[in-house]
Design an enzyme around this catalytic site. Sequence first.
Site, PDB file in Angstrom:
ATOM      1  N   ASN A   8       0.838  -1.207   0.000  1.00 41.99           N
ATOM      2  CA  ASN A   8       0.000   0.000   0.000  1.00 41.99           C
ATOM      3  C   ASN A   8       0.868   1.250   0.000  1.00 41.99           C
ATOM      4  OD1 ASN A   8      -2.745  -0.963   0.033  1.00 41.99           O
ATOM      5  ND2 ASN A   8      -2.307  -1.783   2.058  1.00 41.99           N
ATOM      6  N   ASN A   9       2.194   1.046   0.022  1.00 35.70           N
ATOM      7  CA  ASN A   9       3.135   2.161   0.068  1.00 35.70           C
ATOM      8  C   ASN A   9       3.390   2.640  -1.364  1.00 35.70           C
ATOM      9  OD1 ASN A   9       5.585   3.682   0.087  1.00 35.70           O
ATOM     10  ND2 ASN A   9       6.121   2.773   2.060  1.00 35.70           N
ATOM     11  N   LEU A  10       2.829   3.800  -1.696  1.00 36.35           N
ATOM     12  CA  LEU A  10       2.961   4.320  -3.060  1.00 36.35           C
ATOM     13  C   LEU A  10       4.396   4.654  -3.422  1.00 36.35           C
ATOM     14  CD1 LEU A  10      -0.265   6.524  -3.259  1.00 36.35           C
ATOM     15  CD2 LEU A  10       0.096   4.191  -4.077  1.00 36.35           C
ATOM     16  N   ASP A  68       9.343  -6.974   2.502  1.00 32.53           N
ATOM     17  CA  ASP A  68       9.389  -6.389   3.830  1.00 32.53           C
ATOM     18  C   ASP A  68      10.803  -5.872   3.989  1.00 32.53           C
ATOM     19  OD1 ASP A  68       8.020  -5.602   6.165  1.00 32.53           O
ATOM     20  OD2 ASP A  68       8.954  -7.206   7.306  1.00 32.53           O
ATOM     21  N   GLY A 149      10.408   7.121   4.841  1.00 31.29           N
ATOM     22  CA  GLY A 149      10.873   6.347   5.990  1.00 31.29           C
ATOM     23  C   GLY A 149      12.138   6.929   6.586  1.00 31.29           C
ATOM     24  N   TYR A 150      13.131   6.088   6.762  1.00 28.49           N
ATOM     25  CA  TYR A 150      14.395   6.489   7.399  1.00 28.49           C
ATOM     26  C   TYR A 150      15.396   7.100   6.411  1.00 28.49           C
ATOM     27  CZ  TYR A 150      12.783   3.625  11.330  1.00 28.49           C
ATOM     28  OH  TYR A 150      12.058   3.098  12.380  1.00 28.49           O
ATOM     29  N   LYS A 171      19.586   5.734  -5.977  1.00 34.05           N
ATOM     30  CA  LYS A 171      19.117   4.950  -4.833  1.00 34.05           C
ATOM     31  C   LYS A 171      18.708   3.550  -5.291  1.00 34.05           C
ATOM     32  CE  LYS A 171      15.606   4.616  -1.274  1.00 34.05           C
ATOM     33  NZ  LYS A 171      14.266   4.994  -0.857  1.00 34.05           N
ATOM     34  N   ARG A 177      16.343  -2.349  -1.767  1.00 35.73           N
ATOM     35  CA  ARG A 177      15.174  -2.773  -2.536  1.00 35.73           C
ATOM     36  C   ARG A 177      15.560  -3.001  -3.992  1.00 35.73           C
ATOM     37  NH1 ARG A 177      12.234   0.742  -0.834  1.00 35.73           N
ATOM     38  NH2 ARG A 177      11.506  -0.451   0.940  1.00 35.73           N
TER      39      ARG A 177
END
Length: 190
Positions: A8-10, A68, A149-150, A171, A177
């Site tokens: 659900n993280n766009l 995750d 996030g971080y 990145k 990721r």
Amino acid sequence: MQLVFATNNLNKLKEVQLLIPKHIKLLSLNDIGCLEDIPETQDAIEGNAIQKANYIKEHYGYDCFADDTGLEVDILNGEPGVYSARYAGPQRNPEDNINKLLNALQNQTNRNAQFKTVIALNIDHKTQTFTGVCKGEITSTKHGQNGFGYDPIFKPTGYNETFAEMDLSLKNTIGHRGKAVSLLVDFLNS
């Protein structure tokens, strides 16, 4: 080929869409009508990824992958780890999480950390996992406006800027990721 990316993280969706080849149609949870929160009750990053991918396959019937990710800080024995998103509480507030982590590291000289992503692919009722790691350190203050996030406090080894200061393509090339997705793509292409 079409695959669901169970997030659900766009921001994650946007990152991964840039890495997946065009011949693979990437569907979001919204695209398949999955509006509920997918359970993440495992005590390890890999377990949560597998749980989410299996949930979509079992409840919606789609081939799927889920990730995750955890930030693991050496001096904190790998915390926040699997609890990274809810480190400061169930509200999952990135600012609160960053502030809690910076407070925990306030007088520490060892600020070594790593981001770890595990992607679980559930395709043809078989599960494969792919792991990407990016080592770095936690800065003492936030830098940059990009990412999520971080990212504003994580500086990868060999770079002078945080993930939040980097261009997304850089990145994706050096990040956790991106590395995990690259392994996923290699598997799908084989």
